[in-house]
Design a protein around this motif. Structure first.
Motif, short mmCIF file in Angstrom:
data_model
loop_
_atom_site.label_atom_id
_atom_site.label_comp_id
_atom_site.label_asym_id
_atom_site.label_seq_id
_atom_site.Cartn_x
_atom_site.Cartn_y
_atom_site.Cartn_z
N TYR A 36 54.45 49.67 36.62
CA TYR A 36 52.99 49.54 36.56
C TYR A 36 52.32 50.73 37.24
O TYR A 36 51.36 51.31 36.72
CB TYR A 36 52.57 48.22 37.24
N GLU A 40 49.66 53.66 35.66
CA GLU A 40 48.36 53.98 36.26
C GLU A 40 48.28 55.47 36.60
O GLU A 40 47.28 56.13 36.33
CB GLU A 40 48.17 53.15 37.55
N ARG A 77 59.62 43.96 40.51
CA ARG A 77 59.35 45.30 39.99
C ARG A 77 60.23 46.31 40.72
O ARG A 77 60.02 46.60 41.89
CB ARG A 77 57.88 45.65 40.19
N SER B 26 50.02 43.28 32.74
CA SER B 26 48.91 44.04 33.34
C SER B 26 48.04 44.72 32.27
O SER B 26 47.01 45.29 32.61
CB SER B 26 49.48 45.10 34.29
N GLN B 27 48.49 44.69 31.02
CA GLN B 27 47.73 45.40 29.98
C GLN B 27 46.94 44.43 29.10
O GLN B 27 47.36 43.30 28.88
CB GLN B 27 48.70 46.23 29.12
#
Lengths: 111, 169
Positions: A36, A40, A77, B26-27
Motif C-alpha cells: 500500500y 502511495e 502487510r 484500499s482502492q
C-alpha cells in the motif's frame, strides 16, 4: 540505442511489468515499504497509481530475480526491501536513462 | 472486491493473498481496477514459477544467522526433500547393517567390550551417517570417506575405551 550493462539487463524481460518494476525499485530505494505504501509513494513521484494486479505481478518478478526481498511483519502487510543486486540493477538502469536524457537535452539545445 | 482473489492460483494466494487483499481494499472500485486484477490473475496462472522463488518472508535478523548456518553445515540448513530422502535411506540401511552386525558379533564373541562398543556406538554412528549423507554428499569423495571413516573409527575407539574401563570396575 541505449547501452546496457549486465545489471541493467536484469529488468529487460519484465515485459509490461518493466515500468512498474522500475517504479517499485525507486520507491524501495528510500527504505522498506509494504504494498500500500508503495502505491502511495509511486503515485506521488510518478503520478501513476498501480493497481494491485500490476503491483504484485511486478513484485513477484522482482522477488523471483532476487532484486527485492520480503521482510517478516507482525501484521498482514509484509514490507519489501531492495537487495544488493536490486540496488545495482536500479543504479545501472538510472544511469542508462540519465545518459539518454542528457543526450536528448543536449541535442534539443543545439537544434 | 476480495472475491476477485479467488481467481488467483492457491499457491499465489497463500504467498501474496493477505497483502494483496489489503492493497485491493484500499482502492476505489472501478472497471479499471477489476481489469487490472483480472490481468494479474491471468499472469499468475501463466507464470506459476514466480510463486516458488521465496515462499516465506525472511526476518531481518535471520539473514546473518542463515549465512552462518550455511557456512557451518557445509551444504546449508535448507535440505531439499530429495536430500532428506537420500539421507534417511542411508540411515535406515546403516541401522539394519549395524543391527545384523551386532547380533552376529554377539552370537560369535558374546558380550566382550569390543561387541558392547558396537552396540553403544550404533546410535551416534547413525547420526554421523545421516549428517554425512545430507550435508557432505556433494563434497569430494575423499573428504566424505575421511570424515565418515575417521568419525566412525574415532567414536568407536572412544566408546571401546569407556567399555574397557567400565568393565574393570
Amino acid at each position: 540505442m541505449i547501452r546496457k550493462t549486465k545489471n541493467d539487463a536484469e529488468l529487460d524481460d519484465f515485459g509490461r511489468f518493466s515500468e512498474p518494476a522500475l517504479l517499485i525499485l525507486v520507491s524501495l530505494a528510500e527504505g522498506p515499504r509494504h504494498g500500500y505504501s508503495m502505491t502511495e509513494d509511486i503515485e506521488a513521484i510518478a503520478d501513476v497509481r498501480l493497481g494491485p494486479g500490476t503491483l504484485y505481478g511486478a513484485l513477484a518478478r522482482l522477488e523471483a530475480r532476487g532484486l527485492i526481498e520480503a521482510l517478516k511483519s507482525e501484521d498482514r502487510r509484509n514490507p519489501y526491501r531492495l537487495t544488493t543486486l536490486g540496488e545495482r540493477a536500479l543504479r545501472a538502469r538510472l544511469d542508462s536513462m540519465m545518459a539518454v536524457a542528457r543526450t536528448g537535452q543536449r541535442r534539443l539545445a543545439n537544434a | 472486491m476480495n472475491w476477485l482473489l479467488q481467481l488467483y492460483p492457491a499457491r499465489w494466494r497463500e504467498r501474496y493473498g493477505e497483502e494483496f487483499g489489503a492493497v485491493l481494499a484500499s482502492q476505489r472500485a472501478s472497471v479499471g481496477l477489476v481489469l487490472d486484477v483480472l490481468g494479474g490473475a491471468i499472469d499468475a496462472h501463466l507464470y506459476p514459477q514466480l510463486q516458488n522463488s521465496n515462499p516465506k518472508p525472511i526476518k531481518e535478523e535471520d539473514t546473518m544467522t542463515l549465512l552462518m548456518l550455511q557456512r557451518c553445515s557445509a551444504g546449508g540448513p535448507k535440505l531439499s526433500p530429495r536430500d532428506q530422502r537420500i539421507a534417511s535411506f542411508f540411515m535406515i540401511l546403516s541401522a539394519l547393517v549395524m543391527a545384523v552386525l551386532y547380533i552376529a558379533l554377539t552370537k560369535i564373541y558374546h558380550s566382550v567390550p569390543a561387541v558392547q562398543a558396537v552396540g553403544y556406538a550404533s546410535f551416534p554412528a547413525l547420526c554421523l551417517v545421516y549428517g554425512e549423507a545430507a550435508y557432505l554428499r556433494k563434497r569430494r569423495g575423499l573428504t566424505q570417506v575421511f570424515i565418515l571413516l575417521g568419525g566412525l573409527s574415532g567414536m568407536y575407539l572412544f566408546i571401546l575405551a569407556v567399555c574397557v574401563i567400565g568393565n574393570r570396575f
